[in-house]
Design an enzyme around this catalytic site. Structure first.
Site, PDB file in Angstrom:
ATOM      1  N   HIS A   1      -5.798   7.147  -1.969  1.00 21.39           N
ATOM      2  CA  HIS A   1      -6.695   6.126  -1.427  1.00 21.39           C
ATOM      3  C   HIS A   1      -7.924   5.983  -2.317  1.00 21.39           C
ATOM      4  O   HIS A   1      -8.442   6.960  -2.853  1.00 21.39           O
ATOM      5  CB  HIS A   1      -7.152   6.515  -0.017  1.00 21.39           C
ATOM      6  CG  HIS A   1      -6.074   6.359   1.011  1.00 21.39           C
ATOM      7  ND1 HIS A   1      -5.927   7.219   2.052  1.00 21.39           N
ATOM      8  CD2 HIS A   1      -5.094   5.437   1.146  1.00 21.39           C
ATOM      9  CE1 HIS A   1      -4.900   6.835   2.795  1.00 21.39           C
ATOM     10  NE2 HIS A   1      -4.372   5.762   2.258  1.00 21.39           N
TER      11      HIS A   1
ATOM     12  N   HIS B   1       0.830  -1.206   0.000  1.00 24.02           N
ATOM     13  CA  HIS B   1       0.000   0.000   0.000  1.00 24.02           C
ATOM     14  C   HIS B   1       0.864   1.256   0.000  1.00 24.02           C
ATOM     15  O   HIS B   1       0.638   2.189  -0.787  1.00 24.02           O
ATOM     16  CB  HIS B   1      -0.905  -0.052   1.238  1.00 24.02           C
ATOM     17  CG  HIS B   1      -1.753   1.149   1.452  1.00 24.02           C
ATOM     18  ND1 HIS B   1      -3.031   1.255   0.945  1.00 24.02           N
ATOM     19  CD2 HIS B   1      -1.520   2.302   2.126  1.00 24.02           C
ATOM     20  CE1 HIS B   1      -3.546   2.416   1.308  1.00 24.02           C
ATOM     21  NE2 HIS B   1      -2.644   3.089   2.020  1.00 24.02           N
ATOM     22  N   GLU B   2       1.872   1.282   0.855  1.00 21.82           N
ATOM     23  CA  GLU B   2       2.737   2.467   0.917  1.00 21.82           C
ATOM     24  C   GLU B   2       3.542   2.619  -0.379  1.00 21.82           C
ATOM     25  O   GLU B   2       3.752   3.728  -0.868  1.00 21.82           O
ATOM     26  CB  GLU B   2       3.663   2.397   2.132  1.00 21.82           C
ATOM     27  CG  GLU B   2       2.952   2.283   3.483  1.00 21.82           C
ATOM     28  CD  GLU B   2       1.907   3.359   3.725  1.00 21.82           C
ATOM     29  OE1 GLU B   2       2.011   4.457   3.142  1.00 21.82           O
ATOM     30  OE2 GLU B   2       0.954   3.090   4.482  1.00 21.82           O
TER      31      GLU B   2
HETATM   32 ZN    ZN Z   1      -2.516   5.052   2.584  1.00 21.91          ZN
END
Ligand code: ZN
Length: 275
Positions: A170, A160-161
């Site tokens: 997001h 995700h990062e």
């Molecule tokens: Zn995030």
């Protein structure tokens, strides 16, 4: 509280930490800066051609852009012996997360190995508080990406990062998210409301891919909750959908792969033509 990002331009910082008040985010409104397009009109036309539905990725500006040719250089934390040890310990996990991108897209993660000629790179550190990354490639120099040990050292969170660092917002802040989720503003931890401001049509770009609960960029439904209740509630035909927590996701969603391919102009031979 962490202080590390203070010295940097953090307009583009995405902080996924749940600790109330720990936010170092993130002035959502980008500065008004002329569109930066180093390759000229060809790319400008390609950006235009993707303007159809969901807007999910940053528009490059003079501070944050895309990684040339999809090559993302990185260094692992070497500040203190303690964090070196910890970051080294999860190096295989970091590599697993990177392989998810390399196996399905044209993104390539390369160790910088101290090469002084490479100025733009991720500095992946384990000694800061929280899980966070900047959005896109910092044009001005190295940029931190925080994997707090014991909190963020899970493959899905690292993925995700990394995807933030490629330039993705997001999922739940897409301009069209109100068709998919209801935001329960009353349940959001006070001070974190800005995490739910939808990005506008002007400050993000469209990659022609539908909203996806499976996306590695879709947080769990209690994200930034202040009272334990849902902050995001899937609606309509998606009612009852549970994307689950990020740490339980270990794969890119098909929509993530398509978006990365489009943003980085991946070609069939597995290379990026994004310059
Ligand atoms: Zn995030």
């Amino acid at each position: 509280m962490m202080s590390e990002p203070e010295s940097m331009n953090h307009e583009r910082l995405e902080n996924d930490s749940e600790v109330p008040g720990s936010s170092r985010e993130m002035n959502r409104a980008p500065p008004v800066i002329p569109f930066r397009d180093p390759t000229g009109s060809l790319h400008a036309m390609k950006w235009e051609s993707h303007r159809q539905t969901g807007r999910t990725a940053l528009i490059p500006d003079r501070y944050y852009g895309l990684w040339p040719d999809g090559f993302v250089f990185y260094e692992l934390d070497e500040i203190t012996s303690e964090t070196v040890l910890e970051t080294r310990t999860i190096e295989p996990l970091i590599q697993e997360a990177m392989e998810e991108f390399e196996n399905y897209t044209c993104i390539r993660f390369l160790k910088r190995n101290g090469n002084p000629n490479i100025n733009n790179y991720l500095f992946i550190r384990g000694d800061a508080i929280g899980c966070w990354s900047y959005m896109g490639m910092n044009e001005l120099g190295p940029q931190d990406l925080s994997i707090e040990m014991g909190q963020c050292d899970r493959k899905g969170i690292i993925m995700h990062e990394l995807m933030h660092s490629l330039g993705f917002y997001h999922e739940h802040v897409r301009f069209d998210r109100d068709e998919y989720v209801k935001v329960h503003w009353e349940n959001i931890s006070p001070g974190r409301e800005e995490e739910f401001y939808a990005v506008t049509l002007n400050d993000s770009q469209d990659l022609g891919v539908e909203y996806s609960f499976e996306s590695i960029m879709h947080p769990e439904l209690t994200v930034f909750t202040g009272n334990g209740r849902l902050t995001l509630e899937p609606i309509g035909e998606w009612a009852g959908t549970d994307p689950g927590p990020l740490w339980a996701k270990g794969r890119l969603a098909p929509s993530d792969i398509v978006q990365i391919d489009r943003l980085y102009e991946c070609s069939d031979d597995g290379s990026s033509t994004r310059s």
